[in-house]
Design an enzyme around this catalytic site. Structure first.
Site, PDB file in Angstrom:
ATOM      1  N   ARG A 144       0.818  -1.223   0.000  1.00 49.50           N
ATOM      2  CA  ARG A 144       0.000   0.000   0.000  1.00 49.50           C
ATOM      3  C   ARG A 144       0.847   1.267   0.000  1.00 49.50           C
ATOM      4  O   ARG A 144       0.487   2.255   0.636  1.00 49.50           O
ATOM      5  CB  ARG A 144      -0.960   0.037   1.201  1.00 49.50           C
ATOM      6  CG  ARG A 144      -2.108  -0.929   1.130  1.00 49.50           C
ATOM      7  CD  ARG A 144      -3.208  -0.422   0.195  1.00 49.50           C
ATOM      8  NE  ARG A 144      -4.205  -1.464   0.007  1.00 49.50           N
ATOM      9  CZ  ARG A 144      -5.320  -1.572   0.722  1.00 49.50           C
ATOM     10  NH1 ARG A 144      -5.597  -0.687   1.632  1.00 49.50           N
ATOM     11  NH2 ARG A 144      -6.158  -2.547   0.494  1.00 49.50           N
ATOM     12  N   ARG A 202      -7.544  11.105  -6.407  1.00 50.47           N
ATOM     13  CA  ARG A 202      -8.699  10.273  -6.070  1.00 50.47           C
ATOM     14  C   ARG A 202      -9.979  11.107  -6.121  1.00 50.47           C
ATOM     15  O   ARG A 202     -11.005  10.648  -6.614  1.00 50.47           O
ATOM     16  CB  ARG A 202      -8.478   9.698  -4.669  1.00 50.47           C
ATOM     17  CG  ARG A 202      -9.622   8.992  -4.026  1.00 50.47           C
ATOM     18  CD  ARG A 202      -9.677   7.537  -4.429  1.00 50.47           C
ATOM     19  NE  ARG A 202     -10.418   6.762  -3.446  1.00 50.47           N
ATOM     20  CZ  ARG A 202     -11.737   6.820  -3.301  1.00 50.47           C
ATOM     21  NH1 ARG A 202     -12.448   7.612  -4.066  1.00 50.47           N
ATOM     22  NH2 ARG A 202     -12.336   6.082  -2.389  1.00 50.47           N
ATOM     23  N   TYR A 218     -14.165 -12.498   0.284  1.00 51.19           N
ATOM     24  CA  TYR A 218     -14.932 -11.285  -0.052  1.00 51.19           C
ATOM     25  C   TYR A 218     -16.147 -11.636  -0.915  1.00 51.19           C
ATOM     26  O   TYR A 218     -17.214 -11.043  -0.768  1.00 51.19           O
ATOM     27  CB  TYR A 218     -14.040 -10.270  -0.775  1.00 51.19           C
ATOM     28  CG  TYR A 218     -13.032  -9.641   0.157  1.00 51.19           C
ATOM     29  CD1 TYR A 218     -13.371  -8.547   0.950  1.00 51.19           C
ATOM     30  CD2 TYR A 218     -11.747 -10.166   0.282  1.00 51.19           C
ATOM     31  CE1 TYR A 218     -12.460  -7.983   1.832  1.00 51.19           C
ATOM     32  CE2 TYR A 218     -10.820  -9.609   1.155  1.00 51.19           C
ATOM     33  CZ  TYR A 218     -11.188  -8.521   1.935  1.00 51.19           C
ATOM     34  OH  TYR A 218     -10.287  -7.979   2.811  1.00 51.19           O
ATOM     35  N   ASP A 246      -6.499  -3.647  -7.496  1.00 58.43           N
ATOM     36  CA  ASP A 246      -7.013  -4.248  -6.268  1.00 58.43           C
ATOM     37  C   ASP A 246      -7.244  -5.738  -6.499  1.00 58.43           C
ATOM     38  O   ASP A 246      -7.462  -6.159  -7.632  1.00 58.43           O
ATOM     39  CB  ASP A 246      -8.326  -3.588  -5.848  1.00 58.43           C
ATOM     40  CG  ASP A 246      -8.647  -3.898  -4.390  1.00 58.43           C
ATOM     41  OD1 ASP A 246      -8.112  -3.209  -3.508  1.00 58.43           O
ATOM     42  OD2 ASP A 246      -9.392  -4.865  -4.128  1.00 58.43           O
ATOM     43  N   ARG A 274      -3.849   6.506   0.409  1.00 59.93           N
ATOM     44  CA  ARG A 274      -4.441   7.699   1.022  1.00 59.93           C
ATOM     45  C   ARG A 274      -3.537   8.467   1.973  1.00 59.93           C
ATOM     46  O   ARG A 274      -3.861   9.587   2.346  1.00 59.93           O
ATOM     47  CB  ARG A 274      -5.734   7.309   1.747  1.00 59.93           C
ATOM     48  CG  ARG A 274      -6.860   6.998   0.795  1.00 59.93           C
ATOM     49  CD  ARG A 274      -7.971   6.268   1.489  1.00 59.93           C
ATOM     50  NE  ARG A 274      -7.490   4.975   1.959  1.00 59.93           N
ATOM     51  CZ  ARG A 274      -8.269   4.027   2.466  1.00 59.93           C
ATOM     52  NH1 ARG A 274      -9.556   4.231   2.591  1.00 59.93           N
ATOM     53  NH2 ARG A 274      -7.757   2.881   2.874  1.00 59.93           N
TER      54      ARG A 274
HETATM   55  O1  CP3 Z   1       0.112   0.270  -3.211  1.00 66.98           O
HETATM   56  C1  CP3 Z   1      -0.330  -0.911  -3.315  1.00 66.98           C
HETATM   57  O2  CP3 Z   1      -0.125  -1.775  -2.437  1.00 66.98           O
HETATM   58  C2  CP3 Z   1      -1.003  -1.327  -4.608  1.00 66.98           C
HETATM   59  C3  CP3 Z   1      -2.398  -1.363  -4.662  1.00 66.98           C
HETATM   60  C4  CP3 Z   1      -3.246  -2.281  -3.810  1.00 66.98           C
HETATM   61  C5  CP3 Z   1      -4.510  -1.874  -3.315  1.00 66.98           C
HETATM   62  N1  CP3 Z   1      -5.104  -2.950  -2.742  1.00 66.98           N
HETATM   63  C6  CP3 Z   1      -5.061  -0.512  -3.447  1.00 66.98           C
HETATM   64  C7  CP3 Z   1      -6.186  -0.106  -2.606  1.00 66.98           C
HETATM   65  C8  CP3 Z   1      -3.071  -3.624  -3.433  1.00 66.98           C
HETATM   66  C9  CP3 Z   1      -1.878  -4.525  -3.646  1.00 66.98           C
HETATM   67  C10 CP3 Z   1      -4.269  -4.034  -2.764  1.00 66.98           C
HETATM   68  C11 CP3 Z   1      -4.495  -5.399  -2.268  1.00 66.98           C
HETATM   69  C12 CP3 Z   1      -5.696  -5.703  -1.497  1.00 66.98           C
HETATM   70  N2  CP3 Z   1      -6.960  -5.203  -1.656  1.00 66.98           N
HETATM   71  C13 CP3 Z   1      -5.753  -6.679  -0.469  1.00 66.98           C
HETATM   72  C14 CP3 Z   1      -4.600  -7.569  -0.037  1.00 66.98           C
HETATM   73  C15 CP3 Z   1      -3.688  -6.873   0.889  1.00 66.98           C
HETATM   74  C16 CP3 Z   1      -4.302  -6.531   2.201  1.00 66.98           C
HETATM   75  O3  CP3 Z   1      -4.536  -5.334   2.441  1.00 66.98           O
HETATM   76  O4  CP3 Z   1      -4.523  -7.469   3.001  1.00 66.98           O
HETATM   77  C17 CP3 Z   1      -7.070  -6.709   0.011  1.00 66.98           C
HETATM   78  C18 CP3 Z   1      -7.593  -7.593   1.121  1.00 66.98           C
HETATM   79  C19 CP3 Z   1      -7.828  -5.780  -0.753  1.00 66.98           C
HETATM   80  C20 CP3 Z   1      -9.286  -5.488  -0.658  1.00 66.98           C
HETATM   81  C21 CP3 Z   1      -9.561  -4.085  -0.316  1.00 66.98           C
HETATM   82  N3  CP3 Z   1      -9.322  -3.018  -1.147  1.00 66.98           N
HETATM   83  C22 CP3 Z   1     -10.128  -3.590   0.878  1.00 66.98           C
HETATM   84  C23 CP3 Z   1     -10.519  -4.443   2.066  1.00 66.98           C
HETATM   85  C24 CP3 Z   1     -10.214  -2.204   0.746  1.00 66.98           C
HETATM   86  C25 CP3 Z   1     -10.840  -1.243   1.721  1.00 66.98           C
HETATM   87  C26 CP3 Z   1     -10.033  -1.032   2.913  1.00 66.98           C
HETATM   88  C27 CP3 Z   1      -9.322   0.270   2.816  1.00 66.98           C
HETATM   89  O5  CP3 Z   1      -8.096   0.288   3.062  1.00 66.98           O
HETATM   90  O6  CP3 Z   1     -10.027   1.260   2.552  1.00 66.98           O
HETATM   91  C28 CP3 Z   1      -9.660  -1.851  -0.513  1.00 66.98           C
HETATM   92  C29 CP3 Z   1      -9.516  -0.487  -1.073  1.00 66.98           C
HETATM   93  C30 CP3 Z   1      -8.170  -0.061  -1.556  1.00 66.98           C
HETATM   94  N4  CP3 Z   1      -7.316  -0.827  -2.310  1.00 66.98           N
HETATM   95  C31 CP3 Z   1      -7.572   1.216  -1.354  1.00 66.98           C
HETATM   96  C32 CP3 Z   1      -6.334   1.198  -2.012  1.00 66.98           C
HETATM   97  C33 CP3 Z   1      -5.347   2.317  -2.141  1.00 66.98           C
HETATM   98  C34 CP3 Z   1      -8.217   2.391  -0.643  1.00 66.98           C
HETATM   99  C35 CP3 Z   1      -9.246   2.959  -1.563  1.00 66.98           C
HETATM  100  C36 CP3 Z   1      -9.465   4.442  -1.495  1.00 66.98           C
HETATM  101  O7  CP3 Z   1      -8.727   5.208  -2.128  1.00 66.98           O
HETATM  102  O8  CP3 Z   1     -10.443   4.822  -0.834  1.00 66.98           O
END
Ligand code: CP3
Length: 347
Positions: free
Chosen positions: A24, A37, A154, A74, A28
C-alpha cells in the site's frame, strides 16, 4: 540478466542494504493520491483509468525511491471481471453481491475478463515506459493478485469480515461447490497474472490476507492447493519471473507454505518472529517483511528501533524490506522518508 536489486534479492542475492518497497505504498496517506482520487471519483474509476493508475503508482517512487513499484489495482477486480457486482463505499470498504452457495456461481462468467481488465494491462505497460522516462531504470514493477481463498472470502461474505462465518460455512456444507468457486477464481487469476507479465510485470505477489483463519486441513485445501496451481502455471509460462507468496497470519503453517507451494520468496506478516524466519525460512528462500505498520505510523525512535532490529535479524540472508501489512492511511509521509533513510544506511 537483470541488474535490478529487488529482482536479484528475490533470486537469492544478499545485500548489506536490502532493497525495499511497502505494501500500500500508493494510497491515502499521500496528499497527491487524495487529490487525484477526488478527481477520479470512485476508487474503481481510478483503477480502470490507466492514466490515473499509472500516476498514483509513480507517486511514492518519486518521493521515496523504492526499489519496486506495485501496480495500482485491487485484488477484487477478479470477482468484478467475473461479473460479480462490486462497489467501494467510502469509509466502509468493498461491498459485493454475496455468493453464499453453489447456486450463486451462475452469476460468474469468464467471458468478459479481458475486456474488464484491459485498462489494468495498459497500466502495467504504461508504467514500464514511464519508469524509464523518469530515470527509474533500476526500479522493478510488481504485478499482483489475491489468492483464491482470500478473494473467495470477499465474494462469499459480500465484503470484509471479522468471523468468516459465511465463507467457512459454505466450505464445510458443500466442499464440492466451494471447490468450484475456488477453481473459477484460480483459473481467472492464472490468466490475469500471465497477462500482467506479458504487459511488463517483472515479479508477482500473491496476497493471501486471510490465510490465517483456517485450520490445517482447510489451509491445505483452500490455501495450498490453489496457490500451488497458480505458481506452477505462472512458472511454467515465465520461469524467470519471481513469485512472492504472502500467507498473512499463517503462523506455524508458514513453513509448509514456504516449502511446498513453489514460491520464490515469502512475505512475512508482523507476527512472524524474525529470528525464527532467519533460521528456518531464509536458508530455503528469500524473505520479505515485516515491520509493524503501526511503528511506521508512530515514527521517531519506535520506528528506528523496530526497523533496525528487523534489518539486523534478516539482512544476513536474501531479503527485501517491507511492512508486515499495508501502510495505514494516517501515516505521515515523512515517516516513510525516515524509514527509507534507515534502510539505505543514510540515517
Ligand atoms: O500500493 C499498493 O499496495 C497497490 C495497490 C493495492 C490496493 N489494494 C489498493 C487499494 C493492493 C496490492 C491491494 C491489495 C488488497 N486489496 C488486499 C490484499 C492486501 C491486504 O490489504 O490485506 C485486500 C484484502 C484488498 C481489498 C480491499 N481493497 C479492501 C478491504 C479495501 C478497503 C479497505 C481500505 O483500506 O479502505 C480496498 C480499497 C483499496 N485498495 C484502497 C487502495 C489504495 C483504498 C481505496 C481508497 O482510495 O479509498
Amino acid at each position: 540478466m537483470t541488474e535490478k536489486k529487488f529482482i536479484k534479492a528475490l533470486q537469492g542475492t544478499r545485500y548489506e542494504q536490502p532493497p525495499f518497497w511497502l505494501m500500500r505504498q500508493a494510497g491515502r496517506y499521500l496528499p497527491e493520491y487524495r487529490e487525484l482520487r477526488a478527481k477520479a471519483g470512485g476508487f474503481l474509476d481510478m483503477v480502470y483509468n490507466s492514466e490515473f493508475a499509472t500516476e498514483v503508482t509513480m507517486q511514492p517512487l518519486r518521493r521515496f525511491g523504492m526499489d519496486a513499484a506495485i501496480l495500482f489495482s485491487d485484488i477484487l477486480v477478479i470477482p468484478h471481471a467475473l461479473g460479480q457486482k462490486l462497489e467501494f463505499v467510502a469509509g466502509e470498504g468493498p461491498k459485493l453481491d454475496a455468493i453464499e452457495n453453489a447456486e450463486g456461481l451462475v452469476k460468474l462468467s469468464e467471458g468478459n475478463v479481458d475486456k474488464v481488465l484491459q485498462p489494468v494491462y495498459d497500466t502495467v505497460k504504461n508504467l514500464r515506459s514511464q519508469m524509464v522516462q523518469e530515470g527509474m531504470a533500476g526500479t522493478a514493477l510488481i504485478g499482483f493478485a489475491g489468492a483464491p481463498w482470500t478473494v473467495a472470502t470477499y465474494m462469499v461474505e459480500g465484503g470484509g469480515s471479522k468471523t468468516f462465518e459465511k465463507v467457512k460455512a459454505f466450505a464445510y456444507r458443500d466442499p464440492v461447490g466451494f471447490a468450484q468457486l475456488i477453481d473459477i477464481v484460480t483459473e481467472a487469476t492464472i490468466h490475469y497474472l500471465k497477462k500482467q507479465i506479458e504487459a511488463g510485470a517483472e515479479a508477482i505477489q500473491i496476497f493471501d490476507s486471510w490465510a490465517g483463519v483456517l485450520d490445517q486441513d482447510q489451509f491445505a485445501q483452500w490455501v495450498m492447493v490453489p496457490t500451488i496451481k497458480i505458481v506452477n502455471a505462472v512458472k511454467t509460462a515465465y520461469p524467470d519471473v519471481p513469485v512472492i507468496g504472502f500467507p498473512k497470519g499463517a503462523g506455524i503453517l508458514y513453513e509448509s507454505y514456504a516449502q511446498n507451494t513453489g514460491v520464490d520468496a515469502i512475505g512475512l506478516d508482523t507476527q512472524v518472529p524474525t529470528k525464527w524466519a532467519a533460521e528456518v525460512l531464509q536458508p530455503e528462500l528469500p524473505v520479505q517483511g515485516n515491520l509493524d505498520p503501526v511503528a511506521l505510523l508512530v515514527g521517531g525512535d519506535a520506528l528506528e528501533k523496530e526497523a533496525r532490529r528487523i534489518l539486523e535479524d534478516l539482512s544476513e540472508g536474501p531479503y527485501v524490506f517491507n511492512l508486515g501489512h499495508g501502510v495505514i492511511k494516517e501515516t505521515p509521509p515523512e515517516h516513510v522518508g525516515q524509514l527509507a533513510k534507515i534502510i539505505r544506511g543514510e540515517a
